[in-house]
Design an enzyme around this catalytic site. Structure first.
Site, mmCIF file in Angstrom:
data_model
loop_
_atom_site.group_PDB
_atom_site.id
_atom_site.type_symbol
_atom_site.label_atom_id
_atom_site.label_comp_id
_atom_site.label_asym_id
_atom_site.label_seq_id
_atom_site.Cartn_x
_atom_site.Cartn_y
_atom_site.Cartn_z
ATOM 1 N N GLY A 238 82.938 66.935 21.579
ATOM 2 C CA GLY A 238 83.640 67.528 23.317
ATOM 3 C C GLY A 238 85.346 67.861 23.521
ATOM 4 C CB SER A 239 86.314 67.976 26.900
ATOM 5 O OG SER A 239 85.988 67.088 27.349
ATOM 6 N N GLY A 243 86.536 62.826 24.926
ATOM 7 C CA GLY A 243 87.113 62.087 23.779
ATOM 8 C C GLY A 243 88.125 61.279 24.448
ATOM 9 C CD GLU A 260 85.835 66.833 13.851
ATOM 10 O OE1 GLU A 260 86.529 67.452 14.694
ATOM 11 O OE2 GLU A 260 85.657 66.388 13.138
ATOM 12 C CB CYS A 294 86.319 73.324 18.200
ATOM 13 S SG CYS A 294 85.034 73.382 16.945
#
Length: 504
Positions: A238-239, A243, A260, A294
């Protein structure tokens, strides 16, 4: 559409929790397609009480699953891959319906699921430890790997099934159970995949709670995963702000995490490279998945001697981009995931202008059912402006010139994220410099191919604000196991290390 949903076990109303039995009595969520805004189905989120029961069942299932020999666990994963093959077309279409990526990309994502299952089957016989020489006579040192526990997998909307499979295939052969919390934007694909896993586990006679599901908001269900000590590992995609939040909560209880997070992919285009390869690599990297990967290409750093030629040819490609219903073969770019993503992109474009960048093309909303369609944008910038250093999860591409390869690498590295990078060059010294310790600081560094398109054979992940986690291939499996070092004494007497003596 209804045939696809029916074939994957999606009903008009679906419980959003599973751990051997389906449950869900929380808030109802209507899932709409970004393609045209039409309602696909309703999902009933799980309550905190239902989540606790799901996790308890998943934790109990681990106690027996960890004792199954790893090659036998591999047979289950092989069957999971086979079942995904049988459902590839329908599952890919559901990915497209729910997330909005083109059907060809949806098919590719499901193929990733199949590929990681194939990888994990072989891995189930290769969970290698080591033996090391001991400094003590008639002693042996060995290292071995044991199952870890419940793996909480929190996934993002842009790869709604692939990221789950990267984690699940590895976790299963490692002897772990999996509890999945998908993005609230893409819960139907999670239900479909869980039903496929349920069938496989029941066919083998194993507890289907080995692959569990809990659908709900990240601020409630996600945080229950992050804070519960029964979850041994949290894998979060995610963002960057998300994170940081996950990392703090998991670390406070000394849990493990794989993060990630954001990317800000750059391609260096050398005057010594193939311009056609550069154009194709940048173009797909920027518009693929509507710029919502991403690994999407967000920056292009072009040598000043070819800058004008490259820019003009890239603009020609952008003008020809077919945008529309992603289920149609000729379409290369579908909608953004929702109206909020469109507004985020438009706001970023305004910031680019305010900071001194120049919009060369794109950024116009298109009149289309669903309201999530927008033309991809190219902005000319003098370098890594403040907005350029941020990740705008949309098809906004920043174009900037460079003079020397060292300057290009400095621009490439000059952002907080460190996921994917690439250089287009036929000059060996440039490519080797780019791949050296003085080159790209990203977890993924490519030569003569773009920033997107990672294969499952290599470990996937990045550095800096990308989080440092690794999933998928290579030795990423080690994150899903606990390491144990043992000393075995067969001398018949006690001998201490480091020459220490003990007289009694």
């Amino acid at each position: 559409m209804q045939e696809v949903l029916k074939s994957l076990g999606i009903s008009a109303v679906n419980p959003g929790g599973f751990a051997g039995e389906w449950t869900g009595s929380g808030k109802a969520q209507v899932v709409a397609s970004p393609i045209d805004g039409s309602a696909l189905a309703t999902v009933m989120n799980v309550t905190p009480q239902e989540f606790d029961a799901i996790l308890a069942r998943s934790h109990a299932a681990f106690a027996t699953w960890k004792l199954v020999p790893a090659p036998k666990r591999g047979e289950v994963v092989k069957a999971l891959g086979d079942e995904l093959r049988r459902n590839k077309a329908a599952l890919a279409e559901l990915v497209t319906l729910e997330m909005g990526k083109t059907l060809r990309e949806g098919l590719g994502e499901v193929q990733e699921m199949i590929d990681i299952c194939d990888f994990a089957v072989g891995l189930s016989r290769q969970l290698y430890g080591l033996t090391m020489p001991s400094e003590r006579k008639q002693h042996r040192l060995q290292e071995q790997w044991h199952p870890l526990g419940v793996v909480g997998v929190i996934t993002a909307f842009n790869f709604p099934v692939a990221v789950w499979s990267w984690n699940t295939a590895l976790a299963l052969v490692c002897g772990d159970t999996v509890l999945w919390k998908p993005s609230s934007k893409t819960p139907l694909t999670a239900i479909a995949c869980t039903k496929i896993a349920e069938k496989v586990l029941r066919d083998f006679g194993y507890d289907p709670a080995i692959c569990s599901l809990a659908i709900g908001k990240g601020s409630d269900i996600g945080d229950l995963i992050n804070t519960d000590p029964r979850v041994a590992l949290v894998s979060y995609t995610g963002s960057v702000p998300g994170g940081r939040h996950v990392g703090k909560l998991v670390q406070e209880r000394f849990g493990r995490h794989i993060l990630e997070l954001g990317g800000n992919g750059a391609v260096i285009v050398s005057e010594k490279g193939d311009l056609d390869i550069a154009l194709r690599s940048v173009y797909f990297g920027a518009i693929g998945t509507s710029g919502q990967r991403c690994t999407s290409t967000r920056r292009v750093i072009v040598h000043e001697s070819i800058y004008g030629t490259f820019r003009d040819r890239l603009l020609d490609l952008y003008r020809q981009t077919p945008i529309g219903d992603p289920r149609e073969d000729e379409i290369l770019m579908g909608p953004l995931v929702d109206a909020g993503a469109v507004e985020t992109m438009l706001a970023a474009i305004q910031t680019v202008k305010a900071e001194g960048g120049k919009i060369l093309i794109g950024g116009e909303k298109l009149p289309h059912p669903g309201g999530c369609y927008i033309t991809p944008c190219i902005a000319e910038v003098p370098g890594n402006l403040a907005i350029v250093r941020e990740e705008t999860f949309a098809p906004v591409l920043y174009l900037m010139p460079y003079r020397t390869i060292e300057e290009a690498i400095a621009l490439q590295n000059g952002v907080p994220q460190g996921l994917s990078s690439a250089i287009i060059t036929d000059h060996q010294s440039e490519s080797e410099l780019f791949l050296s310790a003085a080159g790209s600081d990203c977890g993924l560094a490519n030569v003569n191919t773009g920033t997107s398109g990672a294969e499952i054979g290599g470990a996937f992940g990045g550095e800096k604000e990308t989080g440092g986690g690794r999933e998928s291939g290579s030795d990423a499996w080690k994150a899903y196991m606990r390491r144990q070092t043992s000393a075995i004494n067969f001398s018949g007497k006690v001998e201490l290390a480091q020459g220490i003596t003990l007289e009694l």
